[in-house]
Write a protein that holds these residues in place. Structure first.
Motif, PDB file in Angstrom:
ATOM      1  N   ILE A   1      20.593  24.119  29.961  1.00 20.22           N
ATOM      2  CA  ILE A   1      21.089  24.606  28.671  1.00 20.22           C
ATOM      3  C   ILE A   1      21.981  25.839  28.844  1.00 20.22           C
ATOM      4  O   ILE A   1      23.072  25.923  28.275  1.00 20.22           O
ATOM      5  N   LEU A   2      21.539  26.783  29.664  1.00 17.33           N
ATOM      6  CA  LEU A   2      22.291  28.033  29.807  1.00 17.33           C
ATOM      7  C   LEU A   2      23.681  27.772  30.385  1.00 17.33           C
ATOM      8  O   LEU A   2      24.688  28.242  29.855  1.00 17.33           O
ATOM      9  N   ALA A   3      23.725  27.009  31.486  1.00 18.50           N
ATOM     10  CA  ALA A   3      25.014  26.724  32.127  1.00 18.50           C
ATOM     11  C   ALA A   3      25.919  25.941  31.178  1.00 18.50           C
ATOM     12  O   ALA A   3      27.107  26.248  31.038  1.00 18.50           O
ATOM     13  N   ASN A   4      25.363  24.949  30.497  1.00 22.02           N
ATOM     14  CA  ASN A   4      26.153  24.146  29.560  1.00 22.02           C
ATOM     15  C   ASN A   4      26.773  24.991  28.457  1.00 22.02           C
ATOM     16  O   ASN A   4      27.898  24.763  28.026  1.00 22.02           O
ATOM     17  N   ASN A   5      26.005  25.976  28.007  1.00 20.51           N
ATOM     18  CA  ASN A   5      26.447  26.793  26.885  1.00 20.51           C
ATOM     19  C   ASN A   5      27.396  27.898  27.341  1.00 20.51           C
ATOM     20  O   ASN A   5      28.219  28.374  26.568  1.00 20.51           O
ATOM     21  N   THR A   6      27.306  28.316  28.615  1.00 23.41           N
ATOM     22  CA  THR A   6      28.141  29.404  29.123  1.00 23.41           C
ATOM     23  C   THR A   6      29.494  28.881  29.601  1.00 23.41           C
ATOM     24  O   THR A   6      30.538  29.436  29.283  1.00 23.41           O
ATOM     25  N   TYR A   7      29.452  27.803  30.398  1.00 24.18           N
ATOM     26  CA  TYR A   7      30.686  27.282  31.005  1.00 24.18           C
ATOM     27  C   TYR A   7      31.188  26.087  30.213  1.00 24.18           C
ATOM     28  O   TYR A   7      31.394  24.992  30.746  1.00 24.18           O
ATOM     29  N   ARG A   8      31.352  26.290  28.916  1.00 25.43           N
ATOM     30  CA  ARG A   8      31.628  25.183  28.003  1.00 25.43           C
ATOM     31  C   ARG A   8      32.938  24.470  28.332  1.00 25.43           C
ATOM     32  O   ARG A   8      32.999  23.240  28.328  1.00 25.43           O
ATOM     33  N   ALA A   9      33.984  25.247  28.620  1.00 22.31           N
ATOM     34  CA  ALA A   9      35.280  24.637  28.936  1.00 22.31           C
ATOM     35  C   ALA A   9      35.182  23.847  30.240  1.00 22.31           C
ATOM     36  O   ALA A   9      35.680  22.718  30.336  1.00 22.31           O
ATOM     37  N   ASP A  10      34.515  24.426  31.240  1.00 19.86           N
ATOM     38  CA  ASP A  10      34.398  23.751  32.543  1.00 19.86           C
ATOM     39  C   ASP A  10      33.642  22.428  32.416  1.00 19.86           C
ATOM     40  O   ASP A  10      34.013  21.433  33.025  1.00 19.86           O
ATOM     41  N   PHE A  11      32.566  22.442  31.633  1.00 19.88           N
ATOM     42  CA  PHE A  11      31.768  21.215  31.500  1.00 19.88           C
ATOM     43  C   PHE A  11      32.578  20.105  30.834  1.00 19.88           C
ATOM     44  O   PHE A  11      32.480  18.946  31.223  1.00 19.88           O
ATOM     45  N   LEU A  12      33.401  20.486  29.865  1.00 13.88           N
ATOM     46  CA  LEU A  12      34.222  19.487  29.175  1.00 13.88           C
ATOM     47  C   LEU A  12      35.343  19.001  30.085  1.00 13.88           C
ATOM     48  O   LEU A  12      35.499  17.804  30.337  1.00 13.88           O
ATOM     49  N   TYR A  13      36.117  19.950  30.602  1.00 13.26           N
ATOM     50  CA  TYR A  13      37.295  19.598  31.401  1.00 13.26           C
ATOM     51  C   TYR A  13      36.916  18.830  32.671  1.00 13.26           C
ATOM     52  O   TYR A  13      37.468  17.757  32.951  1.00 13.26           O
ATOM     53  N   GLU A  14      35.980  19.359  33.433  1.00 10.27           N
ATOM     54  CA  GLU A  14      35.683  18.746  34.736  1.00 10.27           C
ATOM     55  C   GLU A  14      35.098  17.347  34.575  1.00 10.27           C
ATOM     56  O   GLU A  14      35.461  16.421  35.301  1.00 10.27           O
ATOM     57  N   ASN A  15      34.218  17.190  33.608  1.00  6.95           N
ATOM     58  CA  ASN A  15      33.626  15.859  33.436  1.00  6.95           C
ATOM     59  C   ASN A  15      34.636  14.850  32.906  1.00  6.95           C
ATOM     60  O   ASN A  15      34.649  13.702  33.332  1.00  6.95           O
ATOM     61  N   LEU A  16      35.514  15.292  32.005  1.00  7.97           N
ATOM     62  CA  LEU A  16      36.557  14.376  31.530  1.00  7.97           C
ATOM     63  C   LEU A  16      37.462  13.940  32.673  1.00  7.97           C
ATOM     64  O   LEU A  16      37.826  12.764  32.787  1.00  7.97           O
ATOM     65  N   MET A  17      37.816  14.890  33.533  1.00  7.47           N
ATOM     66  CA  MET A  17      38.713  14.564  34.649  1.00  7.47           C
ATOM     67  C   MET A  17      38.045  13.605  35.633  1.00  7.47           C
ATOM     68  O   MET A  17      38.640  12.612  36.052  1.00  7.47           O
ATOM     69  N   ILE A  18      36.795  13.915  36.012  1.00  4.21           N
ATOM     70  CA  ILE A  18      36.074  13.072  36.988  1.00  4.21           C
ATOM     71  C   ILE A  18      35.986  11.632  36.462  1.00  4.21           C
ATOM     72  O   ILE A  18      36.343  10.673  37.146  1.00  4.21           O
ATOM     73  N   GLU A  19      35.536  11.501  35.218  1.00  2.00           N
ATOM     74  CA  GLU A  19      35.352  10.154  34.654  1.00  2.00           C
ATOM     75  C   GLU A  19      36.684   9.418  34.495  1.00  2.00           C
ATOM     76  O   GLU A  19      36.789   8.246  34.858  1.00  2.00           O
ATOM     77  N   SER A  20      37.684  10.122  33.958  1.00  2.00           N
ATOM     78  CA  SER A  20      38.970   9.451  33.724  1.00  2.00           C
ATOM     79  C   SER A  20      39.562   8.980  35.041  1.00  2.00           C
ATOM     80  O   SER A  20      40.046   7.848  35.142  1.00  2.00           O
ATOM     81  N   ASN A  21      39.527   9.851  36.042  1.00  2.00           N
ATOM     82  CA  ASN A  21      40.130   9.478  37.326  1.00  2.00           C
ATOM     83  C   ASN A  21      39.401   8.307  37.970  1.00  2.00           C
ATOM     84  O   ASN A  21      40.025   7.342  38.412  1.00  2.00           O
ATOM     85  N   VAL A  22      38.082   8.380  38.022  1.00  5.20           N
ATOM     86  CA  VAL A  22      37.334   7.323  38.727  1.00  5.20           C
ATOM     87  C   VAL A  22      37.402   6.004  37.958  1.00  5.20           C
ATOM     88  O   VAL A  22      37.626   4.944  38.541  1.00  5.20           O
ATOM     89  N   ILE A  23      37.254   6.070  36.648  1.00  2.97           N
ATOM     90  CA  ILE A  23      37.252   4.827  35.866  1.00  2.97           C
ATOM     91  C   ILE A  23      38.648   4.199  35.857  1.00  2.97           C
ATOM     92  O   ILE A  23      38.803   2.998  36.081  1.00  2.97           O
ATOM     93  N   HIS A  24      39.677   5.013  35.682  1.00  2.00           N
ATOM     94  CA  HIS A  24      41.031   4.440  35.657  1.00  2.00           C
ATOM     95  C   HIS A  24      41.411   3.841  37.014  1.00  2.00           C
ATOM     96  O   HIS A  24      41.926   2.721  37.087  1.00  2.00           O
ATOM     97  N   GLN A  25      41.136   4.567  38.093  1.00  2.00           N
ATOM     98  CA  GLN A  25      41.494   4.028  39.417  1.00  2.00           C
ATOM     99  C   GLN A  25      40.651   2.805  39.753  1.00  2.00           C
ATOM    100  O   GLN A  25      41.103   1.918  40.485  1.00  2.00           O
ATOM    101  N   SER A  26      39.447   2.720  39.231  1.00  2.00           N
ATOM    102  CA  SER A  26      38.631   1.525  39.451  1.00  2.00           C
ATOM    103  C   SER A  26      39.299   0.321  38.785  1.00  2.00           C
ATOM    104  O   SER A  26      39.305  -0.783  39.330  1.00  2.00           O
ATOM    105  N   TYR A  27      39.878   0.559  37.615  1.00  2.00           N
ATOM    106  CA  TYR A  27      40.637  -0.512  36.946  1.00  2.00           C
ATOM    107  C   TYR A  27      41.882  -0.876  37.759  1.00  2.00           C
ATOM    108  O   TYR A  27      42.119  -2.046  38.081  1.00  2.00           O
ATOM    109  N   VAL A  28      42.650   0.149  38.136  1.00  2.00           N
ATOM    110  CA  VAL A  28      43.922  -0.096  38.828  1.00  2.00           C
ATOM    111  C   VAL A  28      43.688  -0.864  40.137  1.00  2.00           C
ATOM    112  O   VAL A  28      44.458  -1.759  40.492  1.00  2.00           O
ATOM    113  N   HIS A  29      42.606  -0.530  40.844  1.00  2.00           N
ATOM    114  CA  HIS A  29      42.372  -1.122  42.166  1.00  2.00           C
ATOM    115  C   HIS A  29      41.361  -2.262  42.137  1.00  2.00           C
ATOM    116  O   HIS A  29      40.826  -2.638  43.183  1.00  2.00           O
TER     117      HIS A  29
END
Ligand SMILES: NC(=O)c1ccc[n+]([C@@H]2O[C@H](COP(=O)([O-])OP(=O)(O)OC[C@H]3O[C@@H](n4cnc5c(N)ncnc54)[C@H](OP(=O)(O)O)[C@@H]3O)[C@@H](O)[C@H]2O)c1
Length: 243
Positions: free
Chosen positions: A71-99
């Motif tokens: 809870i503490l980390a999620n609430n403190t590093y709010r931008a990081d949790f949103l940005y990093e997880n969106l990037m990880i998922e988008s990259n892996v899922i999209h490249q899985s489709y492409v390849h």
């Protein structure tokens, strides 16, 4: 169908969930695993992920890499949790489709549900109300991951599925007091309380939220089961059914 020699990429293989999936796959005789640490392959980096998929061409993907915390980390590093997880998922899922990945399992979390959703949580409650404020950025990213899987299936016919486990515990958990989940935090607090002969231990929260705990090896078993037996739009809750 996943064969013993199929090339399987487990993203996040050093984490609690990824390492349990690797243990399970190895125990079942899957012998062609592709593994990268975040230092070797930063999944936030689109070009690096593209290069990895074109070189390795994995056939199956378990997506257990994520920026994770309590809870503490999620609430403190709010931008990081949103940005990093969106990037990880988008990259892996999209490249899985492409390849042309044959099947992908995306791991989310039960924090995707509205704060006041009825118990027990059912899949149909997704997006039916406001999220818990403290982990809203993380939950939004995880909901986006579900929707990516759902919509790559709808638009492109990709066999991408999602599983939402409840609170987990087990080997390779994180016991950092500022960054851990509920079970490891409680274990550490009571362990230290005992060692120090403390008369009391401070536990966060009101005690009102319902919790359901699942050993990570059981999640690994469920993940393999879903990979072998389930192909549908609807994401799947994974828990014990007991709170
Ligand atoms: N723990 C729980 O109670 C729980 C409950 C429900 C759902 N889940 C879900 O299960 C998934 C995994 O959780 P976990 O508890 O196993 O987390 P974890 O132990 O923190 O492991 C996360 C893994 O992700 C990798 N990672 C993070 N950022 C990365 C990046 N930029 N590039 C490449 N790899 C990166 C890390 O790799 P390195 O080690 O190489 O740095 C790490 O091994 C998450 O999606 C989470 O939502 C967990």
């Amino acid at each position: 169908m996943m064969e013993k020699a199929s090339k399987i990429y487990v993203a996040g293989h050093r984490g609690m969930v990824g390492s349990a999936i690797v243990r399970k796959l190895q125990a079942e005789g899957y012998c062609n695993l592709v593994l990268r640490t975040s230092a070797e392959l930063d999944l936030r980096n689109q070009a690096a992920v593209e290069k990895f998929f074109s070189e390795e061409k994995p056939e199956y993907v378990f997506l257990a890499a994520a920026k994770v915390g309590g809870i503490l980390a999620n609430n403190t590093y709010r931008a990081d949790f949103l940005y990093e997880n969106l990037m990880i998922e988008s990259n892996v899922i999209h490249q899985s489709y492409v390849h042309g990945v044959k099947k992908l399992l995306f791991l989310g979390s039960s924090c995707i549900y509205p704060k006041f959703a009825p118990q027990p949580l059912k899949e149909e409650y997704l997006l039916s109300g406001y999220l818990e404020e403290t982990n809203e950025p993380y939950a939004i990213a995880k909901i986006a991951g579900i929707k990516l899987c759902e919509n790559y299936r709808r638009q492109y016919g990709c066999d991408f599925i999602s599983a939402m486990p409840t609170n987990l515990y087990g080997p390779n958990d994180n016991y950092d007091l500022n960054n851990s989940h509920v079970i490891p935090a409680l274990l550490r607090k009571f362990h230290e309380g005992k060692i120090n002969n403390s008369t009391s231990v401070e536990v966060w929260g009101s005690g009102n939220p319902l919790r359901e705990f699942l050993h990570v090896d059981d999640l690994a078993l469920a993940s393999l089961f879903l990979m072998e037996n389930y192909s549908d739009l609807q994401f799947v809750n994974v828990g014990t059914g007991k709170t």
